[in-house]
Motif scaffolding. Structure first.
Motif, mmCIF file in Angstrom:
data_model
loop_
_atom_site.group_PDB
_atom_site.id
_atom_site.type_symbol
_atom_site.label_atom_id
_atom_site.label_comp_id
_atom_site.label_asym_id
_atom_site.label_seq_id
_atom_site.Cartn_x
_atom_site.Cartn_y
_atom_site.Cartn_z
ATOM 1 N N ARG A 189 -79.745 163.507 65.070
ATOM 2 C CA ARG A 189 -80.040 162.606 64.862
ATOM 3 C C ARG A 189 -78.284 161.765 63.951
ATOM 4 O O ARG A 189 -77.868 161.451 64.092
ATOM 5 C CB ARG A 189 -81.154 161.116 64.712
ATOM 6 C CG ARG A 189 -81.684 161.423 65.706
ATOM 7 C CD ARG A 189 -83.133 161.050 65.121
ATOM 8 N NE ARG A 189 -83.247 160.073 64.193
ATOM 9 C CZ ARG A 189 -84.196 159.178 63.708
ATOM 10 N NH1 ARG A 189 -84.882 159.851 63.141
ATOM 11 N NH2 ARG A 189 -84.066 158.101 63.395
ATOM 12 N N LYS A 190 -78.191 163.008 62.520
ATOM 13 C CA LYS A 190 -77.482 162.281 62.309
ATOM 14 C C LYS A 190 -76.104 162.814 62.838
ATOM 15 O O LYS A 190 -74.742 161.890 62.704
ATOM 16 C CB LYS A 190 -76.777 163.222 60.644
ATOM 17 C CG LYS A 190 -78.031 162.422 59.867
ATOM 18 C CD LYS A 190 -78.265 163.433 58.515
ATOM 19 C CE LYS A 190 -79.654 162.706 57.706
ATOM 20 N NZ LYS A 190 -79.242 163.692 56.401
ATOM 21 N N GLY A 191 -76.105 163.147 63.538
ATOM 22 C CA GLY A 191 -74.441 163.802 64.078
ATOM 23 C C GLY A 191 -74.074 163.086 65.262
ATOM 24 O O GLY A 191 -72.670 162.644 65.355
ATOM 25 N N ILE A 192 -74.724 162.529 65.875
ATOM 26 C CA ILE A 192 -75.263 161.569 67.565
ATOM 27 C C ILE A 192 -74.724 160.543 66.324
ATOM 28 O O ILE A 192 -74.125 159.296 67.036
ATOM 29 C CB ILE A 192 -76.066 161.713 67.530
ATOM 30 C CG1 ILE A 192 -76.909 163.066 68.820
ATOM 31 C CG2 ILE A 192 -75.854 160.499 68.986
ATOM 32 C CD1 ILE A 192 -74.827 163.727 69.581
ATOM 33 N N ALA A 193 -75.226 159.618 65.289
ATOM 34 C CA ALA A 193 -74.037 158.491 65.005
ATOM 35 C C ALA A 193 -73.227 158.150 64.670
ATOM 36 O O ALA A 193 -73.572 157.506 64.663
ATOM 37 C CB ALA A 193 -75.329 158.670 63.115
ATOM 38 N N VAL A 194 -73.023 159.410 64.052
ATOM 39 C CA VAL A 194 -70.940 159.459 64.051
ATOM 40 C C VAL A 194 -69.997 159.023 64.898
ATOM 41 O O VAL A 194 -69.371 158.897 65.130
ATOM 42 C CB VAL A 194 -70.395 160.972 62.797
ATOM 43 C CG1 VAL A 194 -69.199 160.956 62.378
ATOM 44 C CG2 VAL A 194 -71.791 161.134 61.159
ATOM 45 N N TYR A 195 -71.350 159.903 65.939
ATOM 46 C CA TYR A 195 -70.056 159.858 67.745
ATOM 47 C C TYR A 195 -70.451 158.126 67.362
ATOM 48 O O TYR A 195 -69.184 158.180 68.657
ATOM 49 C CB TYR A 195 -70.541 161.089 68.737
ATOM 50 C CG TYR A 195 -70.965 159.854 70.054
ATOM 51 C CD1 TYR A 195 -69.188 160.726 70.396
ATOM 52 C CD2 TYR A 195 -72.436 159.597 70.428
ATOM 53 C CE1 TYR A 195 -69.344 160.082 72.043
ATOM 54 C CE2 TYR A 195 -71.402 159.645 71.856
ATOM 55 C CZ TYR A 195 -70.872 159.420 72.594
ATOM 56 O OH TYR A 195 -70.438 158.886 73.776
ATOM 57 N N ARG A 196 -71.783 157.905 67.927
ATOM 58 C CA ARG A 196 -71.810 156.442 68.131
ATOM 59 C C ARG A 196 -70.803 155.518 67.394
ATOM 60 O O ARG A 196 -70.093 154.459 67.850
ATOM 61 C CB ARG A 196 -73.229 155.472 67.794
ATOM 62 C CG ARG A 196 -73.965 156.958 69.096
ATOM 63 C CD ARG A 196 -75.694 156.294 69.016
ATOM 64 N NE ARG A 196 -76.396 156.783 69.629
ATOM 65 C CZ ARG A 196 -77.471 157.019 69.916
ATOM 66 N NH1 ARG A 196 -77.942 156.632 68.652
ATOM 67 N NH2 ARG A 196 -78.016 157.555 70.537
ATOM 68 N N GLN A 197 -70.518 155.599 66.153
ATOM 69 C CA GLN A 197 -69.469 154.585 65.312
ATOM 70 C C GLN A 197 -67.720 154.951 65.656
ATOM 71 O O GLN A 197 -67.227 154.194 66.111
ATOM 72 C CB GLN A 197 -69.660 155.294 63.665
ATOM 73 C CG GLN A 197 -71.134 154.985 62.827
ATOM 74 C CD GLN A 197 -71.038 155.520 61.936
ATOM 75 O OE1 GLN A 197 -70.425 156.380 61.161
ATOM 76 N NE2 GLN A 197 -70.457 154.665 61.017
ATOM 77 N N TYR A 198 -67.384 156.214 65.838
ATOM 78 C CA TYR A 198 -66.352 156.687 66.619
ATOM 79 C C TYR A 198 -66.214 155.908 67.748
ATOM 80 O O TYR A 198 -65.375 155.443 68.608
ATOM 81 C CB TYR A 198 -66.055 157.910 66.547
ATOM 82 C CG TYR A 198 -65.022 158.825 65.567
ATOM 83 C CD1 TYR A 198 -65.305 159.317 64.348
ATOM 84 C CD2 TYR A 198 -64.127 158.361 66.498
ATOM 85 C CE1 TYR A 198 -64.204 159.583 63.610
ATOM 86 C CE2 TYR A 198 -62.115 158.534 65.449
ATOM 87 C CZ TYR A 198 -63.085 159.295 64.600
ATOM 88 O OH TYR A 198 -61.725 159.551 63.269
#
Length: 328
Positions: A189-198
């Motif tokens: 979930r943390k890895g995907i969170a950065v993706y969504r921001q970017y």
């Protein structure tokens, strides 16, 4: 080609960027590797020992030299001191090219041997105890941004930047400086969170973004990434005994990297190369000016005491054929 590797801390972006750099070097392509992360690990990932890594010159420490050189004879810039990290080039500015020799590379770059090839390595420099309370890390990364603003590169020339972790890159316009951004994401979930921001910022500014799934251990991890990332998922990378040996200080020749991981790097290379045909130098220059004016208004004018909007040359467009001012 300017390539960025981004991702949350611990995602493996430094490892992946170092592997991509080795892949390009093995193909005999000219490469400048830049460590723009607050945690300076790219040198170690490229095989430097602790002493060699500590001896790398800090770009931030050479910022006055960088500004003075890039300023050239640009009449819109009254002094090197009036330049900030977003100052765009104009008529009379000196530009940087990947394969050349110049005072900036002489001061800030060091050659790193990789098997039978070599790359130039540059680093922002670590955030030291003397910086605490008086500086932010973006002041150090500013040297990288200024160089990227003045860099002219071609199709088979590569500048690979290991960016600062997480979404911190959005504190400046540097995230728009790249032909391709590879976001390294773990199946969490943390890895995907950065993706969504970017992805949100990338979409707003037309930044090409593809995801590299790292630490993928099986079908469930792959299914998770596909569900969360969709078509942005380019390739996945799994465990590497080669990387583990390198991290222990026992590197094998790069040719012995696992076949699956070699194929993943080839996919990254093809994807980066394909981005060349979508280059839009006018949009690139407009974005450069946009962030410069934004920084000028928010803090730059007050800090320098001059109107930084006057540094913008409205008739200048940076592109591969742009002529640079000659050194005095």
């Amino acid at each position: 080609m300017k390539i960025a590797f981004v991702g949350k801390g611990g995602s493996g972006k430094t490892t992946l960027s170092s592997l991509f750099i080795r892949h390009l070097a093995a193909a005999r392509l000219p490469v400048i590797a830049v460590d723009a992360d607050i945690n300076q690990h790219l040198g170690a990932a490229l095989g430097l020992d602790e002493t060699e890594g500590a001896a790398l010159p800090a770009m931030g420490a050479h910022l006055p030299l960088i500004k003075d050189y890039l300023r050239g004879s640009n009449p819109r810039i009254p002094s090197a001191e009036s330049m900030i990290k977003t100052t765009p080039p104009g008529e009379g500015s000196r530009l940087l090219r990947v394969g050349e020799d110049n005072p900036v590379y002489q001061a800030c770059a060091r050659t790193v041997r990789l098997d039978e090839s070599a790359v130039r390595l540059m680093a922002t420099g670590p955030f030291t105890e003397s910086d605490l309370g008086v500086a932010c890390y973006h002041s150090k990364v500013g040297a990288v941004e200024l160089c990227l603003n003045h860099l002219v590169d071609g199709r088979e020339e590569y500048v690979v930047v290991d960016m600062t972790a997480g979404s911190d890159s959005f504190a400046s316009g540097m995230f728009t400086r790249f032909d391709m951004t590879f976001l390294v994401a773990e199946p969490t979930r943390k890895g995907i969170a950065v993706y969504r921001q970017y992805k949100e910022y990338a979409r707003d500014f037309g930044v090409p973004l593809r995801v590299v799934g790292n630490k993928v251990q099986g079908p469930e991890d792959l299914a998770f990434l596909r569900e969360e990332v969709g078509d942005d998922l380019l390739v996945t990378v799994g465990h590497s005994d080669w990387v583990r040996a390198m991290e222990k200080g026992r590197p094998a020749p790069f040719s012995r990297l696992e076949e699956d991981n070699r194929h993943a790097l080839q996919t990254l290379h093809r994807t980066a190369d394909a981005a060349y045909g979508r280059r839009d130098w006018e949009r690139y220059t407009r974005q450069m000016v946009h962030f410069h004016l934004k920084n000028a208004e928010s803090w730059g004018n007050a800090k320098t005491g001059v109107d930084l909007a006057a540094q913008v040359d409205p008739s200048f467009v940076l592109f591969e054929g742009t002529a640079a001012a000659q050194p005095a």
